[in-house]
Structure formats: structure tokens, C-alpha cells
Write an enzyme that holds these catalytic residues in place. Structure first.
Site, short mmCIF file in Angstrom:
data_model
loop_
_atom_site.label_atom_id
_atom_site.label_comp_id
_atom_site.label_asym_id
_atom_site.label_seq_id
_atom_site.Cartn_x
_atom_site.Cartn_y
_atom_site.Cartn_z
N ARG A 9 -75.15 66.86 -34.62
CA ARG A 9 -74.70 65.46 -34.65
C ARG A 9 -73.24 65.35 -34.20
O ARG A 9 -72.86 64.40 -33.48
CB ARG A 9 -74.86 64.94 -36.09
CG ARG A 9 -74.54 63.48 -36.25
CD ARG A 9 -75.05 62.94 -37.58
NE ARG A 9 -74.65 61.57 -37.78
CZ ARG A 9 -73.82 61.16 -38.73
NH1 ARG A 9 -73.31 62.03 -39.60
NH2 ARG A 9 -73.49 59.89 -38.84
N HIS B 249 -71.84 62.93 -31.21
CA HIS B 249 -70.80 61.94 -31.50
C HIS B 249 -69.54 62.20 -30.70
O HIS B 249 -68.81 61.28 -30.38
CB HIS B 249 -70.51 61.89 -33.01
CG HIS B 249 -71.55 61.14 -33.79
ND1 HIS B 249 -71.23 60.24 -34.79
CD2 HIS B 249 -72.89 61.14 -33.70
CE1 HIS B 249 -72.36 59.73 -35.29
NE2 HIS B 249 -73.38 60.28 -34.64
N ASP B 250 -69.27 63.47 -30.38
CA ASP B 250 -68.12 63.78 -29.53
C ASP B 250 -68.37 63.27 -28.11
O ASP B 250 -67.58 62.51 -27.56
CB ASP B 250 -67.86 65.29 -29.51
CG ASP B 250 -66.64 65.63 -28.67
OD1 ASP B 250 -65.62 64.91 -28.80
OD2 ASP B 250 -66.68 66.59 -27.88
N ASP C 208 -65.03 66.16 -25.07
CA ASP C 208 -63.63 66.62 -24.98
C ASP C 208 -63.05 67.00 -26.34
O ASP C 208 -61.84 67.14 -26.49
CB ASP C 208 -62.76 65.53 -24.35
CG ASP C 208 -62.65 64.29 -25.23
OD1 ASP C 208 -63.44 64.16 -26.21
OD2 ASP C 208 -61.77 63.45 -24.96
N SER D 187 -62.61 65.26 -28.87
CA SER D 187 -61.76 64.23 -29.50
C SER D 187 -62.22 63.93 -30.92
O SER D 187 -61.44 63.49 -31.76
CB SER D 187 -61.73 62.95 -28.65
OG SER D 187 -63.05 62.50 -28.37
N GLU E 16 -61.07 59.27 -34.31
CA GLU E 16 -62.52 59.01 -34.30
C GLU E 16 -63.21 59.42 -35.59
O GLU E 16 -64.10 58.74 -36.08
CB GLU E 16 -63.18 59.81 -33.16
CG GLU E 16 -63.01 59.21 -31.79
CD GLU E 16 -63.48 60.18 -30.70
OE1 GLU E 16 -64.48 60.91 -30.91
OE2 GLU E 16 -62.85 60.20 -29.63
N ASN F 56 -68.58 57.81 -38.25
CA ASN F 56 -68.26 59.24 -38.33
C ASN F 56 -67.80 59.70 -39.71
O ASN F 56 -67.58 60.90 -39.93
CB ASN F 56 -67.16 59.60 -37.31
CG ASN F 56 -67.71 59.66 -35.90
OD1 ASN F 56 -68.91 59.76 -35.70
ND2 ASN F 56 -66.83 59.59 -34.92
N PRO G 103 -74.33 54.61 -30.47
CA PRO G 103 -75.57 53.86 -30.69
C PRO G 103 -75.87 53.77 -32.19
O PRO G 103 -75.74 54.75 -32.90
CB PRO G 103 -76.65 54.67 -29.95
CG PRO G 103 -76.02 55.96 -29.58
CD PRO G 103 -74.55 55.85 -29.70
N HIS H 226 -83.16 64.42 -34.09
CA HIS H 226 -83.31 63.93 -35.47
C HIS H 226 -84.28 64.79 -36.28
O HIS H 226 -84.38 64.62 -37.49
CB HIS H 226 -83.77 62.47 -35.48
CG HIS H 226 -82.69 61.51 -35.14
ND1 HIS H 226 -82.92 60.17 -34.87
CD2 HIS H 226 -81.34 61.68 -35.02
CE1 HIS H 226 -81.77 59.56 -34.59
NE2 HIS H 226 -80.81 60.46 -34.67
N THR H 227 -84.97 65.70 -35.63
CA THR H 227 -85.83 66.62 -36.38
C THR H 227 -85.03 67.43 -37.38
O THR H 227 -85.57 67.95 -38.36
CB THR H 227 -86.62 67.56 -35.42
OG1 THR H 227 -87.54 68.33 -36.18
CG2 THR H 227 -85.73 68.48 -34.63
N ASP I 266 -86.92 64.07 -40.54
CA ASP I 266 -88.22 64.75 -40.39
C ASP I 266 -88.45 65.53 -41.67
O ASP I 266 -88.04 66.68 -41.79
CB ASP I 266 -88.19 65.69 -39.17
CG ASP I 266 -89.39 66.64 -39.15
OD1 ASP I 266 -90.35 66.40 -39.91
OD2 ASP I 266 -89.35 67.62 -38.39
N THR J 144 -90.75 69.49 -42.02
CA THR J 144 -90.31 70.89 -41.86
C THR J 144 -88.79 70.93 -41.79
O THR J 144 -88.14 69.91 -41.52
CB THR J 144 -90.85 71.51 -40.54
OG1 THR J 144 -90.32 70.76 -39.43
CG2 THR J 144 -92.36 71.51 -40.48
#
Length: 305
Positions: A46, A50-51, A58, A60, A72, A78, A145, A175-176, A228, A231
């Protein structure tokens, strides 16, 4: 805000001469951290998304806020990012082995690949040679997003970064490994609209289970749901969940409800090896977004030099 895939020259063999042991150092560090804390793989993956989604890849997202600037990592989306220490530890070992050579941006990109491969997912060659940016602003996290986005909003968000519809669906498969707190999806569970109490795209039994986990009022700030729950490995079960109406985020479930993405979701649910191939391709593309050639190699990932 448009950050397209960069034309900066990245290379899988970038550190072969200058720091041949770089990948081994990062991999060992990530593996040890994951044994100690099983949430590390999802958190590192994640962190990489997000970076790359804010100013490009970079690093950041690793910069700490200063009295003059809120960074950030302190932006609302975040606040829940964790395990920065894993990258800090890897960087400290890299500085010891090859001073001023391996960027923090490359360290996250390699670590993200390693957590996927270690969790049973695909392996790919990470292109390297990114430099670290010097700018990190809380206000820009608004460009991530949101879990409430519909497919048109998601497609637009990914397109601004030079990523297509297939990249959107493949990368959503990350997202698993994820976990979400109730606040990101509870709007789907009660008073969803004037017509429906529960989001009608959601499996009813699944919604009932989530309502128990996220009661109103909810005093447990840590309550939530694995994206998920079937598993703990990196696999295609996330897509099977979405096909069954058990996507946790509105943005997950929306992928099944839109003709532009539905066929990709269904094909990944049917064929795990196809998903793995496409995920690896999309991660390489994501790793090229907004790569800067005129940054620096930070000595500590939390601070500019």
C-alpha cells in the site's frame, strides 16, 4: 494533476556494479519484518501505491512533516499507513553496505515486489535508478483514489498516471493482502440511499456480518475487515469475492458492475496465473510513474539531504 509514466532510463541491472547486494539486503529485511509482523506485506504494498500515485515513485510518502511543511504521510488517506520502520531499517543497512547509492524510491519498489513474492504472488524484475524527491505535501493526498470511487472516477485517476483499465483492475487485486477500518466502508452498511438501507450491490449475508463487526456507535477504532478474508496469501480470491458480491469497498464492488471492468474481474477470478502475469506487468508500469531524474539519493528516507 497529471503524472505520466516517465521516460527516465530505469534498468533492472542499475546497481549490479555499485551495490550488487542491494536486493538481497532489502529482501532479508522485509522477510524478517514480515515474520515478526504478518501485516507488513500489505502495508508495504500500500505504501508503494500511495507513493507512486501522488508525485510519482519518488519516496515523497516517506518524508516526515516539518514545522514549515505538513508532509504526505500526515494527509487523511495516509494516516493509516504503517511500517515505515521497515524501509528505514533496510535503508540503514544499504547505507552501511554502499553509502549514498541506493535511493529510498528504489528501496520501496523492491520491497513491494518482495512482499508480493513472499506472500505467494508473482515475481518480477524491478527496474531501478529512481531518485528521491524533495517535496511532500499533505494537500496532494486528495489525489489518491478513494474507496468510494465509481469506475469512471477510478479510470480517470489511473489514466492521469498513464495507467489503463487493465492496470486498474490488476492493481486493485493487491487488495488480496489488505485490511480496512470500518470508516472506509460503513456508509455501505446503513442508510445507503433513500431506497436501500444496504448497498444493493453487496451480498446480504456479507453485509450482515460486516454490520456486526462495525456496530453503531463503534467504540473500537481498530475494528474492520480484511479485503480478502478467505486466505492470507497473495492470490486471486479478491476477485472471487468481488464476483460473489463481497467486495469490501464500494470501489471494489463497482468493478463488477461496469461493463468496462467486469470482464477483466471475471477473467482474473477464473485464472490466477493470468492475474499474476497482468499484476506483474502493471506493477512495472506503476513503478515508472513520474520517476524523477533530478532528485537525490537520501541518506535517511524521512529527511531530505
Amino acid at each position: 494533476m497529471r503524472i505520466l509514466c516517465s521516460k527516465a532510463a530505469l534498468d533492472a541491472h542499475y546497481y549490479d556494479q555499485t551495490c550488487p547486494q542491494a536486493e538481497k539486503i532489502i529482501q532479508e529485511n522485509v522477510r524478517n519484518a514480515s515474520i515478526y509482523d504478518p501485516k507488513v506485506p500489505a502495508r508495504i504494498l500500500r505504501m508503494f501505491f500511495h507513493d507512486c500515485f501522488i508525485r510519482g515513485c519518488d519516496a515523497s510518502v516517506l518524508l516526515d512533516s516539518t514545522p514549515q511543511n505538513k508532509a504526505e504521510k500526515d494527509g487523511p488517506p495516509n494516516i493509516s499507513l504503517r511500517s515505515f520502520y521497515v524501509i528505514d531499517d533496510a535503508k540503514m543497512k544499504l547505507e552501511h553496505a554502499c553509502p549514498r547509492t541506493v535511493s529510498c524510491a528504489d528501496t520501496i519498489a523492491i520491497a513491494a515486489r518482495d512482499v508480493v513474492a513472499m506472500s505467494g504472488g508473482p515475481f518480477w524484475n524491478v527496474l531501478k535508478g529512481r531518485k528521491d524527491g524533495r517535496v511532500s505535501r499533505t494537500a496532494e493526498t486528495i489525489n489518491l483514489p478513494a474507496p468510494t470511487f465509481n469506475v469512471s472516477q477510478l479510470i480517470q485517476s489511473f489514466a492521469r498516471r498513464g495507467l489503463g483499465v487493465k492496470d486498474l483492475v490488476a492493481l486493485s487485486g493487491g487488495h488480496t493482502l489488505g485490511f480496512s477500518h470500518c470508516s472506509s466502508f460503513e456508509a455501505r452498511l446503513r442508510n445507503f440511499s433513500s431506497v436501500h438501507d444496504i448497498d444493493p450491490s453487496m451480498n446480504t449475508e456479507f453485509a450482515g456480518m460486516l454490520r456486526k463487526k462495525c456496530p453503531k456507535p463503534n467504540k473500537d477504532r481498530s475494528a474492520g475487515q480484511f479485503l480478502d478474508p478467505t486466505t492470507s496469501t497473495f492470490d486471486n480470491n479478491y476477485f472471487k469475492q468481488v464476483v460473489a458480491g463481497k467486495g469490501v469497498f464500494g470501489s471494489d464492488q463497482a468493478l463488477l458492475g461496469d461493463y468496462r471492468t467486469r470482464w477483466i474481474v471475471e477473467s482474473f477470478a477464473r485464472d490466477q496465473s493470468l492475474f499474476f502475469r497482468e499484476f506483474a506487468v502493471s506493477m512495472v508500469k506503476l513503478g515508472r510513474v513520474g520517476v524523477t531524474e533530478n532528485g537525490e539519493v537520501r541518506l535517511k528516507c524521512r529527511l531530505v539531504n
